[in-house]
Enzyme design. Structure first.
Site, PDB file in Angstrom:
ATOM      1  N   GLY A 137       0.409  -4.980   0.623  1.00 29.97           N
ATOM      2  CA  GLY A 137      -0.686  -4.955  -0.359  1.00 29.97           C
ATOM      3  C   GLY A 137      -0.272  -5.538  -1.701  1.00 29.97           C
ATOM      4  N   GLU A 156       3.829  -5.566   7.222  1.00 32.79           N
ATOM      5  CA  GLU A 156       3.045  -4.536   7.918  1.00 32.79           C
ATOM      6  C   GLU A 156       3.424  -4.391   9.384  1.00 32.79           C
ATOM      7  OE1 GLU A 156       1.788  -6.846   5.859  1.00 32.79           O
ATOM      8  OE2 GLU A 156       0.368  -5.883   4.498  1.00 32.79           O
ATOM      9  N   ALA A 182       0.869  -1.171   0.000  1.00 29.08           N
ATOM     10  CA  ALA A 182       0.000   0.000   0.000  1.00 29.08           C
ATOM     11  C   ALA A 182       0.910   1.227   0.000  1.00 29.08           C
ATOM     12  CB  ALA A 182      -0.862  -0.014   1.245  1.00 29.08           C
ATOM     13  N   GLU A 242      -0.686  -9.131  -1.380  1.00 27.09           N
ATOM     14  CA  GLU A 242      -2.129  -9.383  -1.300  1.00 27.09           C
ATOM     15  C   GLU A 242      -2.788  -9.254  -2.670  1.00 27.09           C
ATOM     16  OE1 GLU A 242      -2.272  -6.472   1.948  1.00 27.09           O
ATOM     17  OE2 GLU A 242      -3.267  -8.016   3.126  1.00 27.09           O
TER      18      GLU A 242
HETATM   19  N1  CO8 Z   1       4.666   3.173  -0.084  1.00 25.73           N
HETATM   20  C1  CO8 Z   1       5.148   4.359  -0.503  1.00 25.73           C
HETATM   21  N2  CO8 Z   1       6.360   4.506  -1.045  1.00 25.73           N
HETATM   22  C2  CO8 Z   1       7.131   3.409  -1.154  1.00 25.73           C
HETATM   23  C3  CO8 Z   1       6.702   2.132  -0.727  1.00 25.73           C
HETATM   24  C4  CO8 Z   1       5.400   2.047  -0.173  1.00 25.73           C
HETATM   25  N3  CO8 Z   1       4.889   0.866   0.229  1.00 25.73           N
HETATM   26  N4  CO8 Z   1       7.684   1.246  -0.945  1.00 25.73           N
HETATM   27  C5  CO8 Z   1       8.703   1.924  -1.493  1.00 25.73           C
HETATM   28  N5  CO8 Z   1       8.374   3.229  -1.633  1.00 25.73           N
HETATM   29  C6  CO8 Z   1       9.189   4.313  -2.181  1.00 25.73           C
HETATM   30  C7  CO8 Z   1      10.329   4.670  -1.234  1.00 25.73           C
HETATM   31  O1  CO8 Z   1       9.864   5.534  -0.217  1.00 25.73           O
HETATM   32  C8  CO8 Z   1      11.298   5.325  -2.175  1.00 25.73           C
HETATM   33  O2  CO8 Z   1      10.839   6.639  -2.431  1.00 25.73           O
HETATM   34  P1  CO8 Z   1      11.905   7.901  -2.385  1.00 25.73           P
HETATM   35  O3  CO8 Z   1      12.833   7.591  -3.537  1.00 25.73           O
HETATM   36  O4  CO8 Z   1      11.018   9.065  -2.606  1.00 25.73           O
HETATM   37  O5  CO8 Z   1      12.554   7.839  -1.059  1.00 25.73           O
HETATM   38  C9  CO8 Z   1      11.127   4.529  -3.476  1.00 25.73           C
HETATM   39  O6  CO8 Z   1       9.851   3.881  -3.362  1.00 25.73           O
HETATM   40  C10 CO8 Z   1      12.190   3.471  -3.673  1.00 25.73           C
HETATM   41  O7  CO8 Z   1      12.240   2.658  -2.503  1.00 25.73           O
HETATM   42  P2  CO8 Z   1      13.581   2.370  -1.681  1.00 25.73           P
HETATM   43  O8  CO8 Z   1      14.558   3.465  -1.875  1.00 25.73           O
HETATM   44  O9  CO8 Z   1      13.189   2.008  -0.286  1.00 25.73           O
HETATM   45  O10 CO8 Z   1      14.084   1.060  -2.481  1.00 25.73           O
HETATM   46  P3  CO8 Z   1      15.006  -0.110  -1.909  1.00 25.73           P
HETATM   47  O11 CO8 Z   1      15.376  -0.931  -3.102  1.00 25.73           O
HETATM   48  O12 CO8 Z   1      16.086   0.437  -1.035  1.00 25.73           O
HETATM   49  O13 CO8 Z   1      14.043  -0.982  -0.938  1.00 25.73           O
HETATM   50  C11 CO8 Z   1      11.991  -2.091  -0.332  1.00 25.73           C
HETATM   51  C12 CO8 Z   1      12.932  -1.666  -1.466  1.00 25.73           C
HETATM   52  C13 CO8 Z   1      12.669  -3.131   0.582  1.00 25.73           C
HETATM   53  C14 CO8 Z   1      10.755  -2.720  -0.988  1.00 25.73           C
HETATM   54  C15 CO8 Z   1      11.585  -0.858   0.517  1.00 25.73           C
HETATM   55  O14 CO8 Z   1      11.131   0.168  -0.360  1.00 25.73           O
HETATM   56  C16 CO8 Z   1      10.472  -1.092   1.522  1.00 25.73           C
HETATM   57  O15 CO8 Z   1      10.689  -1.674   2.581  1.00 25.73           O
HETATM   58  N6  CO8 Z   1       9.240  -0.624   1.209  1.00 25.73           N
HETATM   59  C17 CO8 Z   1       8.096  -0.728   2.080  1.00 25.73           C
HETATM   60  C18 CO8 Z   1       7.533  -2.119   2.051  1.00 25.73           C
HETATM   61  C19 CO8 Z   1       6.364  -2.219   2.981  1.00 25.73           C
HETATM   62  O16 CO8 Z   1       6.437  -2.029   4.189  1.00 25.73           O
HETATM   63  N7  CO8 Z   1       5.205  -2.565   2.393  1.00 25.73           N
HETATM   64  C20 CO8 Z   1       3.996  -2.751   3.140  1.00 25.73           C
HETATM   65  C21 CO8 Z   1       3.197  -1.497   3.082  1.00 25.73           C
HETATM   66  S1  CO8 Z   1       1.839  -1.515   4.199  1.00 25.73           S
HETATM   67  C22 CO8 Z   1       0.704  -2.428   3.424  1.00 25.73           C
HETATM   68  O17 CO8 Z   1       0.761  -2.723   2.268  1.00 25.73           O
HETATM   69  C23 CO8 Z   1      -0.383  -2.874   4.341  1.00 25.73           C
HETATM   70  C24 CO8 Z   1      -1.676  -2.207   4.171  1.00 25.73           C
HETATM   71  C25 CO8 Z   1      -2.752  -3.171   3.914  1.00 25.73           C
HETATM   72  C26 CO8 Z   1      -2.965  -3.362   2.462  1.00 25.73           C
HETATM   73  C27 CO8 Z   1      -3.189  -2.076   1.749  1.00 25.73           C
HETATM   74  C28 CO8 Z   1      -3.193  -2.223   0.248  1.00 25.73           C
HETATM   75  C29 CO8 Z   1      -3.529  -0.955  -0.546  1.00 25.73           C
END
Ligand code: CO8
Length: 259
Positions: free
Chosen positions: A110, A133, A67, A113
């Site tokens: 997400g 999450e 998400a 999912e």
């Molecule tokens: N939301 C918003 N922005 C994101 C997300 C995200 N989930 N994931 C990555 N980005 C952004 C980063 O902030 C970054 O942006 P910026 O360049 O502006 O700083 C850009 O994408 C590139 O990401 P990274 O620099 O972090 O890339 P890396 O290769 O270093 O790392 C990862 C990749 C490991 C995937 C890392 O980005 C990460 O940990 N992301 C978050 C993953 C996460 O926690 N996902 C779960 C989200 S919560 C969720 O989905 C639960 C809600 C219930 C479902 C809802 C569905 C709609």
């Protein structure tokens, strides 16, 4: 050729509708705009008599990293409940034509999912599945606790959801989460090939076959999904959820206060 902002779509030969999630700057994080584009594309492929099967993929780096945390981080509990936040994603599973999800790279939160809403999942060698999450002070809200548990069993699903750790493609295949693993570069071609085979069958019989398999899988699922979503909304009543998402946006470690 498509006119969407967050996805690319194309009608491919052999009756296949192709959808590529395309928000590379956010690793295809599932913002509201992406949902609207995806829903609209799925509806138009569903309505198109030339299309018999659909492929959804992301990029080689990410199917979808979850998400959109930046879009969610300032939400409050009453609002999440009032709008039944995330409930609309269930529309993806209401698509009538078969959907093949082709996962390369991250399928997290997400994103995992959404992948599990597809009818057939295949993975590239570099695929990583996860429900992280817990690291944000929240829980899966788009079916993860229900579909992952049904797919890989309670113990491994519990482990993934409680630790937030990722699972690789080989393991996903060995546990039945995905049906096949292909080299990253050829994954999309393999998905298209499988989709063409399905699209060549009788349309009504194909949809009947999909419906009955889903019936086996879904009995009792609706209650589980609703329950999960309500508890997901409740995490928005905690300080730790706010802290977890703020910490992500500010690129620092979360400081849990247990409330
Ligand atoms: N939301 C918003 N922005 C994101 C997300 C995200 N989930 N994931 C990555 N980005 C952004 C980063 O902030 C970054 O942006 P910026 O360049 O502006 O700083 C850009 O994408 C590139 O990401 P990274 O620099 O972090 O890339 P890396 O290769 O270093 O790392 C990862 C990749 C490991 C995937 C890392 O980005 C990460 O940990 N992301 C978050 C993953 C996460 O926690 N996902 C779960 C989200 S919560 C969720 O989905 C639960 C809600 C219930 C479902 C809802 C569905 C709609």
């Amino acid at each position: 050729a498509s006119t969407y902002e967050n996805i690319l779509t194309e009608k491919k030969e052999g009756g296949v509708g192709f959808i590529q999630l395309n928000r590379p700057k956010a690793l295809n994080a599932l913002c509201d705009g992406l949902y609207k584009d995806l829903h609209s594309a799925l509806q138009s492929f569903d309505a198109d008599p030339e299309i018999g099967a659909i492929v959804i993929t992301g990029s080689e780096k990410a199917f979808a990293a979850g998400a959109d945390i930046k879009e969610m981080k300032d939400k409050e509990y009453p609002q999440t409940y009032l709008i039944d936040m995330l409930s609309w994603w269930e529309n993806v599973g209401k698509t009538r034509k078969p959907i093949i999800g082709a996962v390369n790279g991250y399928a997290l939160g997400g994103g995992c999912e959404l992948a599990m809403m597809c009818d057939i999942l295949i993975a590239g060698k570099n695929a990583k599945f996860g429900q992280p999450e817990i690291n944000l002070g929240t829980i899966p809200g788009m079916g993860g606790s229900q579909r992952l548990t049904r797919a890989i069993g309670k113990s491994r699903a519990m482990e993934m959801i409680l630790t937030g750790e990722m699972m690789d493609a080989e393991e996903a295949a060995s546990r039945g989460l995905v049906s096949r693993v292909h080299p990253t570069e050829s994954l999309v071609d393999e998905a298209l090939k499988m989709a063409r085979k399905i699209a060549a069958q009788s349309r009504p019989i194909t949809i009947m076959a999909k419906d009955v398999v889903n019936q086996a899988f879904e009995t009792g699922l609706q209650d589980g999904l609703k329950f999960e979503r309500r508890v997901f909304h409740s995490t928005f009543a905690t300080n730790d959820r706010r802290e977890g998402m703020a910490a992500f946006a500010e690129k620092r470690k979360a400081n849990w206060t247990q409330n």
